[in-house]
Scaffold this motif. Structure first.
Motif, short mmCIF file in Angstrom:
data_model
loop_
_atom_site.label_atom_id
_atom_site.label_comp_id
_atom_site.label_asym_id
_atom_site.label_seq_id
_atom_site.Cartn_x
_atom_site.Cartn_y
_atom_site.Cartn_z
N THR A 19 0.56 -1.49 0.39
CA THR A 19 0.12 -0.02 0.24
C THR A 19 0.53 1.41 -0.49
O THR A 19 0.61 2.17 -0.75
CB THR A 19 -0.86 -0.45 0.95
OG1 THR A 19 -1.11 -1.14 1.20
CG2 THR A 19 -1.63 1.19 1.57
N SER A 56 -2.05 -4.86 -2.85
CA SER A 56 -2.07 -4.16 -2.00
C SER A 56 -3.24 -3.54 -2.33
O SER A 56 -3.03 -2.87 -3.37
CB SER A 56 -1.15 -4.17 -0.71
OG SER A 56 -0.97 -5.12 -0.53
N GLY A 57 -3.87 -2.34 -1.44
CA GLY A 57 -4.03 -1.09 -1.80
C GLY A 57 -6.48 -1.09 -1.49
O GLY A 57 -6.12 0.04 -1.96
N ALA A 58 -6.58 -2.20 -1.04
CA ALA A 58 -7.86 -2.59 -1.74
C ALA A 58 -8.23 -1.16 -0.31
O ALA A 58 -9.32 -0.48 -1.06
CB ALA A 58 -8.55 -3.95 -1.40
N VAL A 59 -7.88 -1.76 1.17
CA VAL A 59 -8.43 -0.86 1.87
C VAL A 59 -8.14 0.76 2.23
O VAL A 59 -9.02 1.50 1.93
CB VAL A 59 -7.84 -1.70 3.21
CG1 VAL A 59 -8.49 -0.54 4.22
CG2 VAL A 59 -8.27 -3.16 2.95
N GLY A 60 -7.17 0.45 1.73
CA GLY A 60 -6.55 2.28 1.63
C GLY A 60 -7.44 2.97 0.70
O GLY A 60 -7.94 3.98 0.42
N ASN A 140 -5.21 -10.43 -4.97
CA ASN A 140 -5.42 -9.74 -3.52
C ASN A 140 -6.10 -10.66 -2.49
O ASN A 140 -6.56 -11.60 -3.00
CB ASN A 140 -6.17 -8.49 -3.15
CG ASN A 140 -5.58 -7.04 -2.19
OD1 ASN A 140 -5.13 -7.79 -1.68
ND2 ASN A 140 -6.12 -6.14 -2.57
N GLU A 141 -5.61 -10.26 -1.13
CA GLU A 141 -6.34 -11.47 0.11
C GLU A 141 -8.46 -10.73 -0.14
O GLU A 141 -8.02 -9.54 -0.29
CB GLU A 141 -6.31 -11.03 1.22
CG GLU A 141 -6.96 -11.89 1.98
CD GLU A 141 -6.48 -12.43 3.47
OE1 GLU A 141 -5.75 -11.68 3.70
OE2 GLU A 141 -6.93 -12.92 3.78
N ASP A 143 -10.65 -9.59 1.37
CA ASP A 143 -9.94 -8.75 2.77
C ASP A 143 -11.89 -8.77 2.98
O ASP A 143 -12.09 -8.91 4.00
CB ASP A 143 -9.98 -7.66 2.05
CG ASP A 143 -8.69 -7.80 1.79
OD1 ASP A 143 -8.04 -8.35 3.36
OD2 ASP A 143 -7.70 -7.29 1.21
N GLY A 153 -4.41 -12.58 6.41
CA GLY A 153 -3.45 -11.12 7.55
C GLY A 153 -2.45 -9.87 6.36
O GLY A 153 -2.98 -8.98 6.21
N ASP A 154 -1.92 -10.03 5.52
CA ASP A 154 -0.70 -9.86 4.92
C ASP A 154 -0.45 -10.47 3.74
O ASP A 154 -0.29 -11.12 3.91
CB ASP A 154 0.82 -9.25 6.34
CG ASP A 154 1.17 -10.15 5.71
OD1 ASP A 154 2.11 -10.55 5.55
OD2 ASP A 154 0.99 -11.28 6.93
N ASN A 155 -0.06 -9.11 2.62
CA ASN A 155 0.41 -9.36 1.49
C ASN A 155 2.21 -10.32 1.47
O ASN A 155 2.06 -10.59 -0.06
CB ASN A 155 0.02 -8.59 0.06
CG ASN A 155 -2.01 -8.75 0.11
OD1 ASN A 155 -1.96 -9.16 1.00
ND2 ASN A 155 -1.58 -7.60 -1.00
N SER A 217 -0.32 -2.59 5.92
CA SER A 217 0.10 -3.63 7.48
C SER A 217 1.19 -4.41 7.83
O SER A 217 1.34 -5.07 8.42
CB SER A 217 -0.96 -4.28 6.93
OG SER A 217 -1.08 -5.20 5.97
N GLY A 218 1.92 -4.49 6.33
CA GLY A 218 3.12 -5.74 6.89
C GLY A 218 4.88 -4.99 7.43
O GLY A 218 4.03 -4.44 8.53
#
Ligand code: GLU
Length: 376
Positions: A19, A56-60, A140-141, A143, A153-155, A217-218
């Motif tokens: 992210t 990553s980056g979906a939540v962000g 991606n996970e 989520d 939990g983390d990518n 998150s990593g």
């Protein structure tokens, strides 16, 4: 062996972006970075290298869409943001990749998809089919649907799993740090960047910073854990700074950028790979020093005589972790006996199993073919 020199021969590459690479500190998408990343990957693809992107980056992105300055704390809110952000993220990727004539496929995974062997194989086949179609998977996970028990939990971890699943030749983890340092570069200005790492020690893990930035998150700890698995599985892993120009192309060309975690020579057989990358543990057993040495140094099966303690309840045929007297996980494998049975036969010779349990289906608690040993 000149590890970096080998990279120009890779045929299958997994790249993970965090992210912090994709999103500016103010929460807005970093379009320039994203575009550069896509351009590099598209060009490698033009050179007949199969590429997989773990992003990553979906939540962000979701938080940005909703004008939030911070990621909320509750799980449902984060999951809602992932649902909002993932579509937007993919839309951007699709747009940028299309500029270079590339097609992308969205793959959202959870731990459950990799946990059972049959689902793991299914995920593998799907990914390979996508690659066969000359399409670039963006992973991606998932989520939005995960709850704690089925969360990867983390990518960093997810990208390691993906690299293992598809038997990648190289995993590149792009981050906001230049690589792995002998101490924390944010607090120690004399910290030295390590170009090559051959072994991950417990001290290295103990020193690693577990936290990322506001939106990420990593952190170094998850990266070291990922590196440990990659090294044991025969897959080289590089950590490098996404801010470097043409970072991926230069790494693949063998340039000394970032830190390379040099694997052992052999690649793992597929069942062991699933144990290392996919499976989740349903319990743990502790073993004595003699059994530890037999597993780590002599490639032996695990016998009941070396077992000193059993944690949790589990059935025969499930995946369990094996920890040494100090509590470090040294192996993971498919157990031939349930937790109830192991509690009864622990410390006894294989020859006594029948007397104790009434039957003896196996000599070993875990056969060495079903055991992945984490000896680094
Ligand atoms: N899956 C999370 C997201 O897309 C990120 C996990 C991570 O950064 O490690 O926002």
């Amino acid at each position: 062996m000149n590890m970096r020199g080998e990279f120009k021969n890779i045929r299958r590459l997994v790249v993970k972006v965090g992210t912090s690479t994709l999103i500016h500190a103010n929460g807005q998408l970093n379009l320039e970075r994203m575009e550069r990343l896509v351009r590099e990957l598209a060009d490698l693809h033009n050179r007949d290298i199969e590429v997989v992107l773990v992003s990553s980056g979906a939540v962000g992105t979701g938080a940005n869409r909703m004008n939030m300055k911070k990621i909320p704390k509750t799980l449902p809110e984060k999951q809602a943001l992932a649902a909002i952000g993932q579509g937007r993220l993919l839309h951007m990727y699709e747009k940028f990749f299309a500029d270079y004539g590339k097609t992308v496929a969205q793959v959202l995974l959870t731990r459950e998809d990799l946990d059972e062997r049959i689902r793991y194989l299914n995920a593998t086949n799907t990914l390979l089919a996508i690659l066969n179609m000359q399409v670039i998977p963006i992973i991606n996970e998932n989520d939005t649907v995960v709850v704690e028990e089925i969360k990867i939990g983390d990518n960093d971890t997810l990208s390691t799993m993906v690299a293992g699943i598809i038997n990648a030749d190289l995993l590149i983890i792009l981050s906001d740090v230049d690589g792995f340092y002998d101490s924390n570069p944010r607090t120690n200005k004399n910290a030295r960047l390590q170009s090559e790492v051959y072994e991950i020690t417990e001290a290295m893990e103990a020193n690693a910073v577990a936290r990322g930035t506001t939106f990420a998150s990593g952190g170094m700890l998850t990266k070291l854990k990922s590196a440990r698995i990659c090294m044991a599985a025969g897959i080289p892993m590089v950590i490098a700074n996404s801010a470097e120009k043409n970072v991926i192309r230069r790494i693949v060309a063998g340039e000394e950028l970032g830190t390379v975690f040099v694997p052992r020579e052999e690649k793992m057989p597929s069942r062991k790979k699933w144990l290392a990358f996919g499976s989740a543990e349903h319990g743990q057993i502790q073993v004595d020093h003699g059994a530890e040495l037999a597993l780590l140094n002599r490639g032996k099966s695990l016998l009941a005589s070396g077992v000193t303690a059993v944690a949790d309840d589990f059935e025969r045929g499930t995946v369990i972790g094996v920890i040494n007297a100090a509590g470090r996980e040294i192996a993971r494998g498919l157990t031939n006996y349930s937790s109830i049975e192991i509690r009864q036969i622990a410390g006894h010779k294989s020859g006594d199993i029948e007397k104790i349990l009434g039957t003896k289906d196996y000599d070993e608690v875990i056969h060495r073919d079903n055991l992945w040993v984490n000896s680094l």
